[in-house]
Design a protein around this motif. Structure first.
Motif, PDB file in Angstrom:
ATOM      1  N   PRO A 186       1.167  -4.103   3.659  1.00 10.88           N
ATOM      2  CA  PRO A 186      -0.248  -4.148   3.274  1.00 10.88           C
ATOM      3  C   PRO A 186      -0.860  -2.770   3.039  1.00 10.88           C
ATOM      4  O   PRO A 186      -1.731  -2.618   2.175  1.00 10.88           O
ATOM      5  N   ILE A 187      -0.398  -1.768   3.797  1.00 11.02           N
ATOM      6  CA  ILE A 187      -0.955  -0.423   3.606  1.00 11.02           C
ATOM      7  C   ILE A 187      -0.515   0.153   2.261  1.00 11.02           C
ATOM      8  O   ILE A 187      -1.294   0.810   1.561  1.00 11.02           O
ATOM      9  N   VAL A 188       0.739  -0.101   1.875  1.00 13.36           N
ATOM     10  CA  VAL A 188       1.203   0.310   0.541  1.00 13.36           C
ATOM     11  C   VAL A 188       0.389  -0.415  -0.539  1.00 13.36           C
ATOM     12  O   VAL A 188      -0.014   0.187  -1.549  1.00 13.36           O
ATOM     13  N   MET A 189       0.126  -1.716  -0.331  1.00 10.95           N
ATOM     14  CA  MET A 189      -0.703  -2.470  -1.278  1.00 10.95           C
ATOM     15  C   MET A 189      -2.112  -1.880  -1.364  1.00 10.95           C
ATOM     16  O   MET A 189      -2.706  -1.813  -2.455  1.00 10.95           O
ATOM     17  N   ALA A 190      -2.649  -1.443  -0.228  1.00 11.93           N
ATOM     18  CA  ALA A 190      -3.976  -0.823  -0.230  1.00 11.93           C
ATOM     19  C   ALA A 190      -3.971   0.455  -1.062  1.00 11.93           C
ATOM     20  O   ALA A 190      -4.913   0.725  -1.824  1.00 11.93           O
ATOM     21  N   GLY A 191      -2.886   1.244  -0.947  1.00 13.63           N
ATOM     22  CA  GLY A 191      -2.774   2.449  -1.763  1.00 13.63           C
ATOM     23  C   GLY A 191      -2.726   2.125  -3.246  1.00 13.63           C
ATOM     24  O   GLY A 191      -3.376   2.790  -4.069  1.00 13.63           O
ATOM     25  N   GLY A 192      -1.972   1.076  -3.616  1.00 18.01           N
ATOM     26  CA  GLY A 192      -1.926   0.658  -5.009  1.00 18.01           C
ATOM     27  C   GLY A 192      -3.285   0.198  -5.515  1.00 18.01           C
ATOM     28  O   GLY A 192      -3.669   0.482  -6.656  1.00 18.01           O
ATOM     29  N   THR A 193      -4.028  -0.508  -4.662  1.00 23.73           N
ATOM     30  CA  THR A 193      -5.367  -0.972  -5.037  1.00 23.73           C
ATOM     31  C   THR A 193      -6.298   0.194  -5.327  1.00 23.73           C
ATOM     32  O   THR A 193      -7.067   0.180  -6.299  1.00 23.73           O
ATOM     33  N   LEU A 194      -6.231   1.229  -4.503  1.00 16.06           N
ATOM     34  CA  LEU A 194      -7.085   2.402  -4.731  1.00 16.06           C
ATOM     35  C   LEU A 194      -6.689   3.135  -6.017  1.00 16.06           C
ATOM     36  O   LEU A 194      -7.558   3.677  -6.718  1.00 16.06           O
TER      37      LEU A 194
END
Length: 465
Positions: free
Chosen positions: A339-347
């Motif tokens: 999820p943290i990697v996904m959060a980085g992609g979202t940003l």
């Protein structure tokens, strides 16, 4: 005929291939619509003169009925026969797709999408249950793997097929294409798939529970989408009362639709809470990104559909590796880092805007988002199933499936209101661009919260218990 009496199908046989084919085609119908409708939303809005709230209902009406009734659909299959209920669901889904394809206005399209969700709730549990019930135990993992991999291909083709149909034919064909696929599915299932059922399945169906679950989700969704309207406060109150009544009915029922006792396991509850956060962000990111690409960046429907293809390819080629990693080192790290990697992609997707480049503004973010999702999904599913007693494996899978869809449903309903988007502003590049950026920040926060929750609550030894 019980499951044990028919669990003699081998994967390499004609019957084995037919069971997998029917299951893939059936679940592929729901996956195809799940990936193409977002691509079509702007075109549908222009053609039917729909408001943003109506477009939200086009997405959420389907998710609402699917999430509310999927547990009941699984119970019906166990009782009356998985193939029979699967076929009924496929025919129902096709009929609702026809109604979607000829809908003259947004109201009829929304109703048809709700009916599609009912069909999906009948066929989705059956697609996997047919495999579980028909194959010999040694061949089940390989059959499920084939079902999962081929299903991912169906999801990957969705944006491309949808974009081609919208740009070169008409948006109505994204629904009408389901009709020939449904015919092939039914023919294969009726001719070659053996019937299985649970000989110990209850004859009692928790209809009050299903109705209350639908009222709870429906009331919440209506209140969020129509926030500020005269009926929204009443819908919110009705939703709260429905939740309380649902919990009371399920607690007192001798044969409830949802065994509340499974939530006593902290890992099971935490994994489902994390699912709610992650899939809420996933649903909202895809909803907003597709509209951002068309409204602000000027993409065609086909280009907008293909833009998210790297995420699907990551799932197709790396999700199994994520499952292997989770089995080797435990689920805690993949469920935290994913999820943290996904959060980085979202940003990174905050760079998407007018006059941007796909290669620098879209591709890095959507690829990183897909890598995080591939890392997360298999360990999450395995953790949910391992945390529940064996006799409740089916209900545990159903709960997690319903929670994931409810997360997307509520996020698509709530986020436009939260970021100040309403009316027909989805067609206004300036207004939508500002809302998109706020929504991406909220989604990144939800994903980061999911990662933190996993780190604090998931135990590494769960998968090997």
């Amino acid at each position: 005929m019980s499951a044990s009496e028919t669990s003699a199908v081998r994967l390499g046989t004609r019957t084995g291939r037919a069971v997998v084919a029917a299951a893939v085609l059936g679940s592929g119908l729901t996956m195809l619509d799940g990936t193409v409708v977002n691509v079509a939303l702007r075109t549908i809005g222009e053609d039917l003169d729909a408001s943003l709230a109506q477009l939200q209902w086009v997405t959420n009406g389907y998710l609402l009925s699917l999430a509310s009734l999927i547990l009941l659909g699984g119970s019906l299959g166990d009782r009356f026969g998985r193939r029979r209920v699967f076929v009924v669901g496929t025919v129902w889904f096709a009929a609702a797709s026809l109604l979607c394809g000829i809908a003259p206005n947004p109201e009829v399209l929304i109703l048809a999408r709700i009916l599609q969700g009912v069909g999906g709730a009948l066929l989705t549990p059956g697609s996997l249950a047919m495999i579980q019930g028909a194959f010999v135990q040694d061949d089940r993992p390989a059959a499920i793997g084939a079902w999962s991999g081929l299903g991912s291909i169906a999801a990957a083709l969705g944006p491309f097929v949808g974009g081609v149909l919208i740009d070169y034919a008409h948006w109505r064909w994204i629904f009408l294409i389901n009709l020939p696929l449904a015919v092939v599915t039914v023919v294969i299932a009726q001719r070659w798939v053996p019937e299985t059922r649970d000989p110990h399945a209850s004859t009692h169906f928790d209809l009050p529970g299903a109705l209350l679950a639908t009222l709870a989700l429906g009331g919440t969704t209506y209140a969020l989408i129509e926030w500020g309207g005269d009926l929204a406060p009443y819908a919110a109150v009705a939703s709260v009362l429905a939740v309380a009544a649902f919990l009371t009915v399920e607690r007192r029922s001798r044969e409830p639709m949802l065994q509340l006792g499974i939530f006593a396991d902290r890992t099971f509850s935490a994994a489902n809470a994390m699912t709610l956060l992650v899939y809420a962000a996933l649903g909202a990111v895809l909803f907003f990104l597709t509209l951002q690409l068309q409204t602000v960046a000027g993409y065609t429907a086909l280009a907008a559909g293909l833009a998210s293809l790297p995420m699907t390819l990551c799932m197709l080629f790396l999700a199994a590796k994520g499952g292997q990693l989770g089995a080797r080192i435990g689920p805690r790290i993949p469920m935290t880092v994913g999820p943290i990697v996904m959060a980085g992609g979202t940003l990174l997707l905050l760079a998407v805007g007018e006059d941007g480049s796909y290669w620098t503004d879209v591709l890095p973010g959507i690829t990183l988002f897909g890598l995080g999702l591939a890392l997360l999904v298999a360990p999450l599913t395995a953790t949910v199933l391992a945390a529940a007693p064996d006799e409740h494996a089916g209900i545990a899978s159903g709960v997690n499936n319903a929670v994931a869809r409810a997360g997307s449903l509520l996020a698509v309903a709530a986020l436009p209101v939260a970021v100040g988007l309403g009316g027909e502003q989805y067609a206004d590049p300036v207004a939508f661009d500002a809302a998109f950026r706020s929504a991406m920040v909220v989604c990144a926060a939800l994903l980061a919260a999911g990662g933190v929750l996993s780190w604090l609550t998931i135990r590494n030894h769960v998968l090997t218990e």
